[in-house]
Design a protein around this motif. Structure first.
Motif, short mmCIF file in Angstrom:
data_model
loop_
_atom_site.label_atom_id
_atom_site.label_comp_id
_atom_site.label_asym_id
_atom_site.label_seq_id
_atom_site.Cartn_x
_atom_site.Cartn_y
_atom_site.Cartn_z
N TYR A 265 0.83 -1.19 0.00
CA TYR A 265 0.00 0.00 0.00
C TYR A 265 0.87 1.25 0.00
N LYS A 267 0.57 5.66 0.49
CA LYS A 267 -0.26 6.75 0.97
C LYS A 267 -0.43 7.77 -0.13
N HIS A 271 -4.75 8.92 2.20
CA HIS A 271 -5.28 7.57 2.36
C HIS A 271 -4.35 6.57 1.68
N TYR A 272 -4.28 5.36 2.26
CA TYR A 272 -3.46 4.31 1.68
C TYR A 272 -4.24 3.54 0.63
N GLN A 273 -3.59 3.33 -0.50
CA GLN A 273 -4.21 2.60 -1.60
C GLN A 273 -3.29 1.46 -2.02
N SER A 274 -3.88 0.29 -2.28
CA SER A 274 -3.07 -0.86 -2.70
C SER A 274 -2.62 -0.67 -4.14
N PHE A 275 -1.39 -1.09 -4.41
CA PHE A 275 -0.88 -1.02 -5.77
C PHE A 275 -0.23 -2.34 -6.20
N TYR A 277 -1.46 -6.08 -5.30
CA TYR A 277 -2.36 -6.92 -4.52
C TYR A 277 -2.05 -8.40 -4.73
#
Length: 511
Positions: A265, A267, A271-275, A277
């Motif tokens: 993830y 930030k 907000h943290y976003q998955s890149f 998975y």
């Protein structure tokens, strides 16, 4: 009857009674003589790696002279070689005796294949006997660790038991010592109880009989299933991160069963976003990292027991100056004599350390510093200017800015007001002159009395011109002979209020 043959037959007849090898010799009326072998133990259980003593007692008639004693094994093969001559027992067996009626077989460094039956035999001048009867059965056992239950989950009660396949003859109720990864633990009896068991209890366990601490059991691995913990994210890099280099992120987690998928993830916007998975690899590689990859990262590790995440780590990508630009202040038209500041700006990490200013068609730099200040600008400053931005990574030039300096001029408003004033002054002066001539013309065509009457009766006659009229009349009344004399008369102009504001003519003289 051939008594000698009967005697030899009986001499070799053996009768086993209660585990005792007996030989009965009958020689006619001479009576009965008994010979036998008695074993101390019918069976022995000994610990693998230890030493065992197998002993027996034997009897024979006093007139028999015993010449040889020996021990044997491998009865199932029919081979009865003396153990002292057997290569498998070489340097491991010894015979001992305390009297002429006993014998002890000592075997050291016991091995599991030493488990078998052992028998004794002795020889006399005329006979040998003892090996055809039951001997002592030896069982060699190793220690074993048993885990209950076999599948363990963190938080359960677990019991580890230490034991042997048979009861040790010399130590039927032993005390056991426990070891984890070779390190001695607190003494327990037969069992080591872990309640509740934790992931820290997982590992390899072994045990030993007290007094034989160097004889450990084989290690048994205690496996505890638990969710991921101690998850850590790290950056594999020996130096600072420079744009374009290869950077590897690694996620490590302690879990059982092991984590097989990782998610990364970043930030973005708070907000943290998955890149990345469900990555089956524990590493994520930036083959050519960019400045846009700057930021905070963490990884997430799941297994069937739960999920854990790492602490955040920061990626700080260093890069040279990007898109340097030149701005001018104040903006708008630049007029001679004004003050101007040129400013150089650039995105860089680390920040720009040096700014250098250049002017096109000028070979040498003109200034260092982020700002170029010109306090009193002139037309010679016109031209194209650019700056160079440099940090320890690289340098970059800005695009050129064209600077145009305008010549200073009177404003249109001021010029218009000036023109109007000049025109008004001229009009007033011209009007005054015309009025003066008109007045003089009327005075010459009338009488003095009329003039005086007009002067006395009208207030519009201006005293400004009184001296001029009087002078003309005096000249007309002179006799012709007096015209050769030259007279100078000073004429004083009286200024009205309007004339004082708009036109002030200089003093004049008339001849």
């Amino acid at each position: 009857m051939d008594l000698s043959n009967t005697s030899k037959t009986l001499e070799n007849s053996l009768i086993t009674v209660s585990g005792i090898d007996q030989l009965h010799f009958v020689s006619g009326v001479l009576g009965e003589s008994c010979m036998n072998v008695t074993y101390t133990h019918q069976s022995i259980c000994a610990l693998k790696g230890s030493t065992v003593d197998i002993s027996c007692f034997y009897t024979h008639p006093s007139w028999y002279n015993v010449t040889e004693v020996s021990w044997f094994s491998k009865w199932e093969t029919g081979v009865t070689n003396d153990l002292s001559q057997d290569p498998e027992y070489a340097d491991r067996v010894k015979y001992h005796r305390q009297t002429d009626k006993d014998s002890t077989l000592k075997i050291t460094d016991l091995r599991e294949r030493d488990s078998t039956e052992y028998k004794f035999r002795f020889k006399a001048v005329n006979a040998e006997w003892g090996y055809t009867f039951s001997g002592t059965t030896l069982s060699v056992t190793g220690l074993q660790v048993e885990v209950t239950p076999a599948t363990v989950t963190e938080g359960q009660r677990v019991t580890l038991a230490c034991g042997t396949i048979c009861t040790l003859t010399d130590n039927p109720n032993p005390s056991y010592i426990w070891y984890k990864k070779g390190q001695r633990l607190t003494n327990q009896n037969n069992s080591l109880i872990l309640n509740p068991v934790s992931s820290e209890d997982a590992g390899r366990y072994s045990c030993a009989v007290e007094g034989f601490e160097d004889l450990h059991s084989p290690e048994e691995t205690l496996t505890v299933k638990y969710g991921p913990k101690n998850t850590r994210a790290s950056i594999h890099l020996s130096d600072e991160i420079v744009e374009g280099s290869s950077v590897t992120l690694t996620c490590i987690s302690d879990a059982n069963p092991p984590v097989d998928k990782y998610t990364w993830y970043k930030k973005i916007g708070g907000h943290y976003q998955s890149f990345s998975y469900g990555n089956t690899e524990l590493q994520h590689v930036f083959s050519a990292i960019q400045s846009s990859d700057n930021g905070e990262y963490y990884c997430e590790a799941p297994n069937e027991m739960g999920t854990d995440r790492s602490e955040s780590i920061n990626i700080d990508v260093k890069y040279g100056p990007k898109n340097p630009s030149v701005s001018v202040s104040p903006s708008g038209e630049i007029v001679e004599g004004s003050s101007v500041t040129l400013t150089c700006s650039s995105d860089a990490n680390p920040p720009v350390q040096n700014y250098t200013w250049y002017k096109k068609n000028v070979t040498s730099p003109i200034l260092s510093g982020q700002n170029y200040n010109i306090t009193t600008i002139s037309s010679e400053y016109s031209g194209h200017y650019y700056c160079e931005a440099r940090n320890k990574i690289a340098s970059e030039n800005s695009t050129a800015l064209m600077l145009i300096v305008a010549v200073k001029q009177t404003s249109n408003k001021t010029a218009a007001v000036g023109i109007i004033v000049v025109v008004l002054v001229l009009i007033l002066c011209l009007s005054g002159l015309m009025w003066f001539r008109k007045k003089a013309s009327k005075s010459t065509s009338g009488t003095i009395e009329t003039r005086d009457t007009a002067d006395d009766g009208q207030g519009d006659s201006s005293p400004m011109y009184d001296n001029v009229l009087g002078m003309e009349m005096q000249q007309r009344q002179r006799p012709p002979s007096s015209q050769d004399d030259v007279h100078y008369t000073t004429i004083h102009f009286s200024r009205s209020k309007n004339q004082d504001e708009l036109c002030t003519p200089p003093s004049s003289t008339l001849l």
